[in-house]
Design a protein around this motif. Structure first.
Motif, mmCIF file in Angstrom:
data_model
loop_
_atom_site.group_PDB
_atom_site.id
_atom_site.type_symbol
_atom_site.label_atom_id
_atom_site.label_comp_id
_atom_site.label_asym_id
_atom_site.label_seq_id
_atom_site.Cartn_x
_atom_site.Cartn_y
_atom_site.Cartn_z
ATOM 1 N N TYR A 20 0.806 -1.219 0.000
ATOM 2 C CA TYR A 20 0.000 0.000 0.000
ATOM 3 C C TYR A 20 0.843 1.275 0.000
ATOM 4 O O TYR A 20 0.503 2.259 -0.667
ATOM 5 C CB TYR A 20 -1.016 0.016 1.153
ATOM 6 C CG TYR A 20 -1.878 1.264 1.077
ATOM 7 C CD1 TYR A 20 -2.675 1.502 -0.041
ATOM 8 C CD2 TYR A 20 -1.850 2.228 2.081
ATOM 9 C CE1 TYR A 20 -3.423 2.657 -0.155
ATOM 10 C CE2 TYR A 20 -2.607 3.385 1.973
ATOM 11 C CZ TYR A 20 -3.389 3.602 0.868
ATOM 12 O OH TYR A 20 -4.114 4.755 0.728
ATOM 13 N N ASN A 21 1.980 1.267 0.713
ATOM 14 C CA ASN A 21 2.819 2.486 0.695
ATOM 15 C C ASN A 21 3.302 2.796 -0.720
ATOM 16 O O ASN A 21 3.357 3.953 -1.138
ATOM 17 C CB ASN A 21 3.994 2.384 1.681
ATOM 18 C CG ASN A 21 5.018 1.351 1.263
ATOM 19 O OD1 ASN A 21 4.664 0.311 0.694
ATOM 20 N ND2 ASN A 21 6.289 1.613 1.532
ATOM 21 N N LEU A 22 3.610 1.749 -1.494
ATOM 22 C CA LEU A 22 4.057 1.957 -2.874
ATOM 23 C C LEU A 22 2.899 2.433 -3.756
ATOM 24 O O LEU A 22 3.060 3.340 -4.570
ATOM 25 C CB LEU A 22 4.642 0.666 -3.449
ATOM 26 C CG LEU A 22 5.874 0.105 -2.728
ATOM 27 C CD1 LEU A 22 6.303 -1.213 -3.361
ATOM 28 C CD2 LEU A 22 7.040 1.097 -2.763
ATOM 29 N N TYR A 47 2.192 6.050 -2.834
ATOM 30 C CA TYR A 47 3.279 6.872 -3.398
ATOM 31 C C TYR A 47 3.105 7.022 -4.907
ATOM 32 O O TYR A 47 3.178 8.120 -5.457
ATOM 33 C CB TYR A 47 4.634 6.240 -3.065
ATOM 34 C CG TYR A 47 5.761 6.703 -3.955
ATOM 35 C CD1 TYR A 47 6.305 7.986 -3.820
ATOM 36 C CD2 TYR A 47 6.278 5.874 -4.950
ATOM 37 C CE1 TYR A 47 7.332 8.409 -4.653
ATOM 38 C CE2 TYR A 47 7.300 6.289 -5.787
ATOM 39 C CZ TYR A 47 7.823 7.561 -5.630
ATOM 40 O OH TYR A 47 8.835 7.983 -6.465
ATOM 41 N N GLU A 80 9.830 -8.407 -16.307
ATOM 42 C CA GLU A 80 10.905 -8.002 -15.395
ATOM 43 C C GLU A 80 10.409 -6.950 -14.406
ATOM 44 O O GLU A 80 10.671 -7.020 -13.198
ATOM 45 C CB GLU A 80 12.102 -7.459 -16.186
ATOM 46 C CG GLU A 80 13.254 -7.080 -15.263
ATOM 47 C CD GLU A 80 14.510 -6.648 -15.994
ATOM 48 O OE1 GLU A 80 14.483 -6.540 -17.236
ATOM 49 O OE2 GLU A 80 15.530 -6.427 -15.302
ATOM 50 N N ARG A 81 9.659 -5.990 -14.922
ATOM 51 C CA ARG A 81 9.150 -4.902 -14.085
ATOM 52 C C ARG A 81 8.218 -5.441 -12.995
ATOM 53 O O ARG A 81 8.361 -5.106 -11.814
ATOM 54 C CB ARG A 81 8.372 -3.959 -15.000
ATOM 55 C CG ARG A 81 8.358 -2.548 -14.553
ATOM 56 C CD ARG A 81 7.812 -1.674 -15.645
ATOM 57 N NE ARG A 81 6.430 -1.996 -15.922
ATOM 58 C CZ ARG A 81 5.869 -1.915 -17.132
ATOM 59 N NH1 ARG A 81 6.581 -1.545 -18.177
ATOM 60 N NH2 ARG A 81 4.607 -2.201 -17.286
ATOM 61 N N ASN A 119 10.034 -7.315 -10.304
ATOM 62 C CA ASN A 119 10.701 -6.412 -9.361
ATOM 63 C C ASN A 119 9.705 -5.752 -8.416
ATOM 64 O O ASN A 119 10.004 -5.549 -7.236
ATOM 65 C CB ASN A 119 11.513 -5.360 -10.114
ATOM 66 C CG ASN A 119 12.749 -5.967 -10.767
ATOM 67 O OD1 ASN A 119 13.237 -7.006 -10.334
ATOM 68 N ND2 ASN A 119 13.249 -5.337 -11.807
ATOM 69 N N VAL A 120 8.532 -5.423 -8.937
ATOM 70 C CA VAL A 120 7.505 -4.820 -8.079
ATOM 71 C C VAL A 120 7.036 -5.841 -7.043
ATOM 72 O O VAL A 120 6.871 -5.507 -5.871
ATOM 73 C CB VAL A 120 6.318 -4.293 -8.916
ATOM 74 C CG1 VAL A 120 5.155 -3.899 -8.007
ATOM 75 C CG2 VAL A 120 6.748 -3.115 -9.769
ATOM 76 N N THR A 133 15.494 -4.287 2.422
ATOM 77 C CA THR A 133 16.375 -3.780 1.362
ATOM 78 C C THR A 133 17.377 -4.801 0.834
ATOM 79 O O THR A 133 17.497 -4.990 -0.364
ATOM 80 C CB THR A 133 17.145 -2.544 1.864
ATOM 81 O OG1 THR A 133 16.225 -1.730 2.559
ATOM 82 C CG2 THR A 133 17.732 -1.767 0.718
ATOM 83 N N LYS A 134 18.081 -5.454 1.720
ATOM 84 C CA LYS A 134 19.149 -6.350 1.270
ATOM 85 C C LYS A 134 18.587 -7.549 0.515
ATOM 86 O O LYS A 134 19.069 -7.926 -0.545
ATOM 87 C CB LYS A 134 19.992 -6.821 2.461
ATOM 88 C CG LYS A 134 20.963 -5.753 2.917
ATOM 89 C CD LYS A 134 22.267 -6.355 3.399
ATOM 90 C CE LYS A 134 23.177 -5.283 3.964
ATOM 91 N NZ LYS A 134 23.708 -4.382 2.925
ATOM 92 N N ARG A 194 15.729 -7.752 -0.936
ATOM 93 C CA ARG A 194 15.088 -7.279 -2.160
ATOM 94 C C ARG A 194 16.102 -7.172 -3.293
ATOM 95 O O ARG A 194 15.884 -7.711 -4.380
ATOM 96 C CB ARG A 194 14.491 -5.901 -1.866
ATOM 97 C CG ARG A 194 13.701 -5.302 -2.950
ATOM 98 C CD ARG A 194 12.971 -4.080 -2.417
ATOM 99 N NE ARG A 194 13.828 -2.926 -2.235
ATOM 100 C CZ ARG A 194 13.889 -2.190 -1.117
ATOM 101 N NH1 ARG A 194 13.166 -2.487 -0.075
ATOM 102 N NH2 ARG A 194 14.671 -1.143 -1.053
ATOM 103 N N THR A 195 17.207 -6.514 -2.998
ATOM 104 C CA THR A 195 18.182 -6.300 -4.062
ATOM 105 C C THR A 195 18.785 -7.626 -4.517
ATOM 106 O O THR A 195 19.018 -7.837 -5.703
ATOM 107 C CB THR A 195 19.247 -5.293 -3.590
ATOM 108 O OG1 THR A 195 18.565 -4.127 -3.115
ATOM 109 C CG2 THR A 195 20.171 -4.889 -4.708
ATOM 110 N N ILE A 222 16.166 -9.266 -6.720
ATOM 111 C CA ILE A 222 16.079 -8.569 -8.011
ATOM 112 C C ILE A 222 17.197 -9.060 -8.929
ATOM 113 O O ILE A 222 16.983 -9.314 -10.114
ATOM 114 C CB ILE A 222 16.164 -7.031 -7.800
ATOM 115 C CG1 ILE A 222 14.851 -6.520 -7.209
ATOM 116 C CG2 ILE A 222 16.496 -6.303 -9.093
ATOM 117 C CD1 ILE A 222 14.885 -5.087 -6.716
ATOM 118 N N ARG A 223 18.393 -9.219 -8.345
ATOM 119 C CA ARG A 223 19.537 -9.695 -9.143
ATOM 120 C C ARG A 223 19.334 -11.132 -9.609
ATOM 121 O O ARG A 223 19.665 -11.485 -10.732
ATOM 122 C CB ARG A 223 20.823 -9.615 -8.316
ATOM 123 C CG ARG A 223 21.502 -8.258 -8.371
ATOM 124 C CD ARG A 223 22.933 -8.375 -7.896
ATOM 125 N NE ARG A 223 23.023 -8.891 -6.542
ATOM 126 C CZ ARG A 223 23.127 -8.141 -5.457
ATOM 127 N NH1 ARG A 223 23.174 -6.841 -5.574
ATOM 128 N NH2 ARG A 223 23.209 -8.672 -4.270
#
Lengths: 403, 403
Positions: free
Chosen positions: B249-251, B254, B372-373, B376-377, B384-385, B387-388, B391-392
């Motif tokens: 919801y925050n995303l 935003y 891909e998009r 990632n969403v 954070t860690k 997630r990245t 994503i990779r």
């Protein structure tokens, strides 16, 4: 009543700022001190650590009489656009003087520099362009071009950030045709970029933010008015954070990874394929610091890239900026005042060049759209309930009145 | 080797699914069970509670032989487009049969309905259109139009979601000209929309997700294979969440508050001024549930609005969807297999109508960009860690091979 204007960020308000306010009053004999303050995102492309309301309160309790807002379209920009916007708003407020802090401290330096640059502008521009083609960043190219034109210059160096701003204030006053008298105050004890709190009572905002981040509250307490210290802590307690870029990294990463390359290319200050670099940086970086380290090249300064990141985060496009920068400011947003400030507003009502706005929710048009959007983005890291409450209140909140 | 295809979401895989896999094998005598499974976001416009990898493992450990991915362009769509995409991928995999669960359980019902609709399509479409003009939602208008055409219909009602899907599978097979034989399995004990776990061994995925959210692990354990249960908990422990809309919801807020109205209007399924409603909902709602309640009208179903929210979140535009839906699928993404599945792939290699992709990082074009998009969403709520890292890894991860 005579007014002196100061262009500020107050991130946060500290003893150096207090000193400047006192000096500005003394130097000019003004009855009223008006500051035009960046609202949410700052010149170096960073979020302000606390809200504009909290920072306006710091200023008012420390003796500033009126606080108006520098909109995003000017606040997160290179010195020239930043200064142009700030001066046009102060002029619309009817100030007779401005004051700025500088590493020089001598106003004649700036006036001489302005005269010199006026007569050498074309040569100077060509030199800067040539140096940028060789891969230098804009500030570096500017500085080298300046030294090349005037190798023995005793006027002023253009590498110190406050000197650069000062030069652009003088230039803006002249180009906009105002009769404002500029004064400057020597920044004695702290350099803008300093990262440590070394002196006892005066420290740079950068070093104060660093000390706050490190939890050095005793050191911080010494270098700012007690109210500033209290207002920072009040915000931190209410919202459980002091804004830094790291609080926005999840949004930045989401935004970049969910936006097609072509659309990223439309963002203001996204040039020369920086959209590819941003995509790649976002796939590889677990923090904003890592992201910036990936982005960094000789060609672009840290500040330039942080401003780009801010424009991406706030979804501000080249087309929008072109539109709003082609216009003069349409209104002034009042953030707060004391009774002197209020008296000044009443006295100058008829001469004021622009309408004074207290509830921007009613405004329409691209400038107001950007302001609302940027404000909502600034609030985004707050937790869900507080965020939605702030989003509702932000655009209808009345100005602060200090008795 | 003969294969039967099933269209699935497995959110999560439970005993009802297990029963269907066994029935599909028994009914058709197939050697291989192939499922085409939605990857990240589902037909009802929701994120899958765990990753496609975890859900593919659930399927493979429970006896499914091959798992391929249903791309976002089909997965988060109304029944017709969803079914069209799924059937075209299963056909490309060379299946001889498909099987689907239904509230009817009798394949002749679907065939009769298909024949009936073929001869009444124009009248039916006009009726639906007229009813929607009166403000009815699409499913409601469809259902009423159907009853009006055939008031005594013993064929099949079009209100049960699995009947609707079944009808569209049959229609897609016929319209795409495949020789696939359709079979159906009666969904005995659980209705799709059921929210409580009422029966002992079989419950709907909806009620299971509800029970998981309520922490009723004993109830959940009873209605799914042990491996499914373990894989859900493994994901939850590794990433500290099971994905729900609230995590996004925050995303979403935003995204909506930082996107101009005109650009929101370009999002797929954003029609009739829904962009204004979304802006307003985002200013007023502290949670996704509140947001949906604000959005809800008689005209749009909950599902339709959740799909819109998903397209906003994933930034998927009308133009993109038009482009990708005008093409036939270009490739098949393999998520996992067992040794039977692997043998089938080897045996059918030469006849396979589309290339089998295992590393989509190398793909180009709009379909791959969207995938891909969206991936990632989907990952965005992880910390954070993690997630990245995800994503990779996501776009280069090899398919699962169960021994």
């Amino acid at each position: 009543m005579k007014a002196v204007g100061i262009v500020v960020e107050y991130n946060p308000f500290h003893n150096g700022h207090l000193f400047q306010v006192e000096q500005a009053r003394k130097l000019t004999g003004a009855d009223v001190v008006i500051v035009v303050m960046s609202g949410t995102f700052l010149q170096r492309g960073e979020p302000a650590i606390v809200s504009k309301w909290q920072r306006a309160k710091m200023a008012l309790t420390a003796g500033v009489d009126l606080v108006i807002e520098l909109p995003y379209m000017y606040s997160t920009q290179k010195a020239e656009i930043f200064a142009n916007g700030a001066i046009s708003l102060l002029a619309a407020m009817g100030v007779e003087f401005i004051n700025f802090g500088s590493e020089s401290g001598n106003i004649e330096d700036f006036e001489n520099l302005h005269m010199f640059m006026k007569s050498h502008q074309t040569t100077f521009d060509q030199l800067v362009k040539a140096k940028m083609k060789l891969g230098l960043s804009y500030p570096r190219a500017t500085s080298e071009a300046f030294c090349q034109l005037e190798p023995d210059s005793s006027i002023l160096t253009l590498t110190e950030p406050n000197n650069i701003l000062g030069f652009h204030y003088i230039k803006a006053i002249s180009e906009q045709g105002h009769k404002i008298k500029a004064t400057t105050t020597l920044r004695k004890q702290a350099h803008y970029h300093d990262r440590d709190i070394t002196q006892k009572r005066i420290a740079s905002a950068t070093s104060i933010r660093q000390a706050i981040a490190n939890g050095q509250s005793i050191e911080v307490k010494h270098v700012m008015p007690e109210t500033s210290f209290r207002l920072i802590n009040e915000y931190k307690e209410a919202f459980s954070l002091l804004h830094t870029w790291e609080h926005y990294y999840n949004l930045l990463q989401y935004k970049i990874l969910s936006t097609p390359l072509n659309d990223l290319g439309l963002i203001y200050e996204c040039e020369e394929g920086l959209e590819y670099r941003m995509k790649q940086a976002s796939k590889l970086s677990s923090s904003f610091t890592e992201w910036m380290e990936y982005m960094k090249t000789k060609r672009y300064t840290w500040t330039r890239l942080q401003r780009l990141a801010t424009h991406v985060l706030t979804n501000t496009t080249k087309a929008e900026m072109k539109e709003v920068l082609s216009l003069k400011p349409q209104y002034i947003r009042l953030l707060g005042m004391n009774q002197i400030g209020q008296a000044y507003l009443n006295q100058t009502k008829k001469q004021r060049a622009l309408p004074l706005i207290t509830k921007p929710a009613k405004l329409e048009g691209t400038v107001a759209d950007i302001e609302e959007r940027v404000t909502n983005v600034y609030i985004a890291p707050l937790d869900t309930k507080q965020r939605t409450k702030q989003i509702r209140e932000e655009m209808t909140r009345p100005p602060i009145l200090i008795q």
